[in-house]
Structures are given as structure tokens and as C-alpha cells.
Design a protein around this motif. Sequence first.
Motif, PDB file in Angstrom:
ATOM      1  N   ASP A 395     -19.207  11.177  18.597  1.00 40.71           N
ATOM      2  CA  ASP A 395     -20.187  11.953  19.825  1.00 40.71           C
ATOM      3  C   ASP A 395     -19.449  13.381  20.305  1.00 40.71           C
ATOM      4  O   ASP A 395     -20.020  13.825  21.171  1.00 40.71           O
ATOM      5  N   ALA A 396     -18.724  13.881  19.616  1.00 41.64           N
ATOM      6  CA  ALA A 396     -18.117  15.061  20.076  1.00 41.64           C
ATOM      7  C   ALA A 396     -17.424  16.075  18.966  1.00 41.64           C
ATOM      8  O   ALA A 396     -17.115  15.355  18.032  1.00 41.64           O
ATOM      9  N   PHE A 397     -17.323  17.345  19.173  1.00 42.32           N
ATOM     10  CA  PHE A 397     -17.025  18.275  18.431  1.00 42.32           C
ATOM     11  C   PHE A 397     -15.448  18.551  19.184  1.00 42.32           C
ATOM     12  O   PHE A 397     -15.414  19.125  20.087  1.00 42.32           O
ATOM     13  N   PRO A 398     -14.314  17.976  18.247  1.00 37.78           N
ATOM     14  CA  PRO A 398     -13.131  18.106  18.802  1.00 37.78           C
ATOM     15  C   PRO A 398     -12.789  19.823  19.101  1.00 37.78           C
ATOM     16  O   PRO A 398     -13.097  20.707  18.710  1.00 37.78           O
ATOM     17  N   ALA A 399     -11.835  19.971  20.277  1.00 35.45           N
ATOM     18  CA  ALA A 399     -11.524  21.178  20.560  1.00 35.45           C
ATOM     19  C   ALA A 399     -11.141  22.115  19.364  1.00 35.45           C
ATOM     20  O   ALA A 399     -11.181  23.277  19.215  1.00 35.45           O
ATOM     21  N   ALA A 400     -10.095  21.347  18.634  1.00 36.52           N
ATOM     22  CA  ALA A 400      -9.461  22.008  17.475  1.00 36.52           C
ATOM     23  C   ALA A 400     -10.589  22.552  16.284  1.00 36.52           C
ATOM     24  O   ALA A 400     -10.473  23.645  16.050  1.00 36.52           O
ATOM     25  N   SER A 401     -11.712  21.914  16.430  1.00 34.16           N
ATOM     26  CA  SER A 401     -12.731  22.190  15.376  1.00 34.16           C
ATOM     27  C   SER A 401     -13.504  23.548  16.043  1.00 34.16           C
ATOM     28  O   SER A 401     -13.807  24.393  15.270  1.00 34.16           O
ATOM     29  N   GLY A 402     -13.864  23.301  17.463  1.00 32.18           N
ATOM     30  CA  GLY A 402     -14.552  24.433  18.124  1.00 32.18           C
ATOM     31  C   GLY A 402     -13.620  25.724  17.949  1.00 32.18           C
ATOM     32  O   GLY A 402     -14.250  26.740  18.039  1.00 32.18           O
ATOM     33  N   ALA A 403     -12.253  25.635  18.228  1.00 36.50           N
ATOM     34  CA  ALA A 403     -11.675  26.744  17.995  1.00 36.50           C
ATOM     35  C   ALA A 403     -11.633  27.557  16.639  1.00 36.50           C
ATOM     36  O   ALA A 403     -11.708  29.074  16.748  1.00 36.50           O
TER      37      ALA A 403
END
Length: 735
Positions: A395-403
Motif C-alpha cells: 500500500d505504499a511506494f517506498p522512499a527509495a523507489s520514489g527517489a
Amino acid sequence: MTSRAARVVPLLCLALLAALAPPAAAHPVSHAGGPRLVNLRPAPGEIVSSGAVAVAALAASDREIPSYTVTVDGAPLPGPASSGGTHPTITAAAELGPGDHIARVAVTDSAGATAERAWRFTVGTIDLQRLAGPDRLATAVAISRDLYDAGGAAGAVLARADAFPDALAGVPLAATLDGPLLLTAADGLSEPVAQELARILPESATVHLLGGSQALGEDVARDVRALGFVPRRLSGESRYATAAALARFVGETATAGARPETRTALVVSGENFADALAASSPAAIEGWPILLTRPDALPEETRSLLVTRRVDRVVVVGGEAAVGAAVVDQLEAVVDAVDRVSGPSRFDTAAAVARRFLPGRRTVAIANGERFPDALAGGRHAAALGAPLLLAQDDAFPAASGAVVAATQPTSAVIYGGDGAVSDRAAVDVERARADAGGPVLTAVTPPPGQVVNTLDQVVLSFERQVSVADSSIYVTIGGQEVMGSVGIGDFPSTLVFTATEVPEGISSGLDYEVRVTAAVHDGAGWVHQQHSFLYRKVDLSRGDSGPLVVDLQNRLVAAGYWLGPVDGEYGALTHQAVMALQKVHGLPRDGVYGPSTRGVLESNPPRPAARSSSGLVMEVDKPRQVLLMVRDGQVEWVFNTSTGTEQPYVFEGEQYLADTPPGRWTITRQIDGVREGALGRLYRPKYFHPDGIAIHGSSSIPAYPASHGCVRVTNAAIDWMWDRVPLGTGVWVY
């Protein structure tokens, strides 16, 4: 007891949100005197995917809403619709392009009163595609259908749908064969997969089965033959041997096809799937084999393949917990160069793979990193797009992927799997990551995601630099209904605070409600968009509490006829007295605390107590229940907490008396506009109704039980309020 501060109780796992039984529905407060617009969609500050966007608001009103308009960026949207009634939802939809938009909804009720509300939201700039089916097999088929037209594939790869080991190295094989990687059950070819093979493959094409007969049974091979295709099994005695067999076949096939033989291999853990999935797209693009290892020892099958294929460079994908230092030492003994790509988590490792091997790509692929099937089939698709495969949580897009998204600013993204695999919220996180590049960095939220709180006073967002309140918004809902409030700067210029002023009606005690926060915050240079949830659990209210929940309580008490003075959001002495009066009337424990039983009575919209008088203004003293009723023409206007005579004997100046409030029908005959200091106590602004000097008067002590020498005690504030409203000559009935 709740506190004035936004204090919270210990954390609960965020996964509790998904397990909650639906609570009693909250609903908006009607706006007396005219309509009010609430429950805005899209939420202010929200990022939505491109395409048809529905703009909506609920009009809370006491009257019908015959007229309404919806505009976006000043242009009316065609065909706005109303759900009807006094609380209609006004909705209109339109195709909107990427970027920021201003929605505006205006309504007019049947009496001519108007309301209007405008808010900002954003349509994402990423062309977002989702490839999914009702299950993992159907998702793999959907991916294949997007890759190949009818008869467009040269071959295909089949892997077992419920076990990953033999399939981890299958993506480079599928790319080499120019075919999809499909999933099937172990005991036979499923019908959707059979139909897809028949659609994409030419007659007599080869279908490669990954793993031995324990992985994919002989019935699968039989079903493939029945379709007119040739099954070919690639397997070994172990998952490590199977990966080596696939690598050997890929190398031979590539050489036969005049493709330069690779001298690079990727080595990943054979104990879990995440790192192999992240590596699958660049491996397939470059023709690199994916080989498996144990965490602490290099399998002989893998070592032998590296030697026989003359591999001179190995890239280890994953941290030392997945592939230990001893394995690296063993690799360095057989190849010229070994390096490692990794991160502190599987999501960070996938991001590191994307930055290392596929930087700057304008398309990204996304799959669930906590379950393997969709990513397994998706890796082949990502390779065909030349895209890195980033991993998401449920249910979330991790910060590492978002970066990675923030750095590469992709124009398109493809998600593998349905909402149960990669949620719509996680999909919006992809848009958010791109939009927020260069914006202020969020450092803390209070209450934090997943926490359980018992007050809704404030939501606080903290950033690493100063932000602008004028350009920012924080929108809060509880149980899907809007919480009204204001937004301002907190103790520091880098802190933004939402202060609640009114909560929706219908929030029941003892239940958990999801509170969703949607924020768009600007600092003059860029935006950050935040969306998170926490849980609200309604608990007891008592003296010392304050905030919108107390306002809600006070409004309910006033509506039920219990006097408490002005509604001020403070649970002070007067609110305590009003709650106690309610408890007395309904036979509840008389503690002045707004707990579950008291809440249950008040939330049932109880009728006012029955009066005994039928005409004129009469103050009725109900001794058994210890309340004072202000009655006009037989209707109770207000209920006051009171304390009457103890009915016990007492001695005064050597004589014994009974502390009795005499029953009967009396009249207020005199009053003192001040304080009378008597031998038996202090009487504030007494209104005398009995010849023995018994009065209704103000006091600083009105307990839950009879405590006076015979007078009728009320609070000093209550007698002040009554002073001009209860004149001389008013009847007093005591019973």
C-alpha cells in the motif's frame, strides 16, 4: 481521560487499518441558515491520475438544493448531477490535462441562500498503465497480451505460479526466446494460459518449462503438446542447478543467434526472490545470466557455470545478509572482477540496480516486492520497455523507489498487478514522487501514520525548511467525512498545523475510524504532497479536555436542553454540571464524565424530561432526580443540575431542624441581587420561594447528591443567566 495536548496512545500496526470492521458512519453537520460544502473530491492538494476526473462536494443543508454549478479553472463542467435531498453530492466529470487545477462548486438552496468553495488539486504528468487480472495467472496473461500481437512471439516460458525458486532466472531466457514468461499451476495448464499460448505462438513453437516434474508436472507438458507445441524442460537437481541450466541454454542460444557471448553474470540469493526480480530487467536487456547462490557458500553448479562460460565479471545483487562475504571471496577465485549493488532493504537494492544499470529511463516498471508472481512476469515486460523494475509495498511506494522517480522524472510508468498487489495509493505515490522533486522535505508528521489517538485537535507537519501557509493546504477526513478546521504556521516557520474546529456527527465511541490527511505544501520553490492515515478511537471526555470533540458534546447537550452556558470547547465546570444533569435524568452513574453509557444516551437524541406544569413559566424542582427544570407552557426549555435538602436533621442555634426542600407549589416572592452571608452558608443572588427562607441560589458546590439545608443550589453562572429570565412571581413547583 483525554488531555488538552494532542497526546497519543501507543502505536498500532498500520495493517490494522485493513482489518477494521466498518464503524458506524459519520456524517456532516447541517449548516443552519444556509448550505455548506464539505467532503471535497479530489481532496484539496491531492494528486490524481490523468484522464477522466470527477469533481464533487456534498452540500450540507436543511433545505433542498435546486441550483448548482461545477467549474474547473473557470470553465463550467458539462452536466453536473445532484444526488438529491437536503444533503446532496454535487458531481461533474471531465478529461483534465496534467498540472494544477482549481475546482469550484457553488450551490443555492430553495430559500436563496448560497455557498461556494474552491480548492486546488493536481493531475499527474505520468502516463500510468496498469496490467492486471483477477489472479496472478491472469496478470501474467495480461502482461503477455500487452507485449505480443497474435502470432507475435517466437517461444514462451512457463513457470510454476506458487513457487519462485526455479523461475528466478527465467526472465533472461524469455527475452532471448522473444516470448513471455507465463505462470501456471503445477498439475496442468490453466485455460487462460493455454488460450494465450495458442494466440501468440506459431505452430510447433517450443514452450520451455522451468524446473523438474515436481515443479511443473507431466500433465503440463501433455497439455502443451495438445496445443500443438513442443514442451522443453530446463531443470536441474536443485534451484542452483536449474539456474545454471538456464544460463547455459541462454548462452548457447545467444551464440547461435550471432549475439556476442556475454562475459558478465549477475549473482543473487537463491533463498529469496526480491533481488533476482530487481535484476531481471537489466539482465534480460543485456543478455546476462542470473545465477543463484547460498548466503554463505557458492554452490558448485554456479561455480562450474562461471568457469565453463568463461565469465570474467560478476555483479552481486543484494547485501551481505543475502550474499555473504565468503561467497564474494569464492567468486573472486574464479572471475577477474566482482562488485556489489545493494541497499539496506530489497526496495533500496532495486533502486540501486535501476541507478546502476538503467539510469535516466523515461519509463519505469513497478511490481510488488513482497510477493513474487507479478514481478516475475513483469520483469520480461520491463525489459522489453528498457525500463528498470522498481519494487513497491502493498500500500505504499517506498522512499527509495520514489527517489529514482524523482531523479529520472519519467513520463510513463507501468504497474504489474491489481490494487491488491500495488494499491492505488501506492500508484499515486509514483505521481507524488515525480511532482515533489525539489520541494521541501517532510521530516515528521504528528500523529504519525498508523497511530491510535483519542483527540483530533491538531495535525502537525514538520519540514526541513520554511514553508508558505498562504499556498499550502491540509485536508482531513474521519470515516470519509471532512473535519473542519484552519491551517497555520506552528511554533517554527518550518511547521504547518491543521487545527480542528468541528468534527462530523455520528462518531461512535469504542470504534476505530480512519483519519486521512491530504496535504500540499509549498515553500516558494517547490511542492511536497503528503497523504497518510492514522486511527481515531473515541474515548471518555471529562473536565480539563478541550477541542472540537468537546464542542460536539456541548452542542449535543444544548440540543437536548441541558444548560451549560456558551459553547466554548472547554470541558469546564458548566459542561461537567450539564453532563451530570443528563446522567441524573437517565439514571446513569452521576460522575460528570462523558463515557460510553452517557455517550450512548446522548447520541440517541433523547427526549427532554416531562414537565408537570402546563402553562406559564415554572421552575420545577425534581427532587428524586436532583435536577431543576425551566418550563414554559408545559415544555421543558432547560435542565439544570441541582442539589436540594439532604432530608437529614441538623442543629442550628441549639434547635434541631430537617434539611428539607418542602414539596409544593410556591412562588418567588423576593430576591437579593448580591451575596447573602448567612449562618448556614453563602447564598449567591438568592431567589426566595418559601417562607422559611428557602431559595434557588448560586453556589460553588453542586454535588451529585442532596447536600443543602433546604435550598435549591445551581451554579453561580446559572443563577446569573436566570436572573432576568426568572422574575419575581415565577412559580416554583417542588416534587
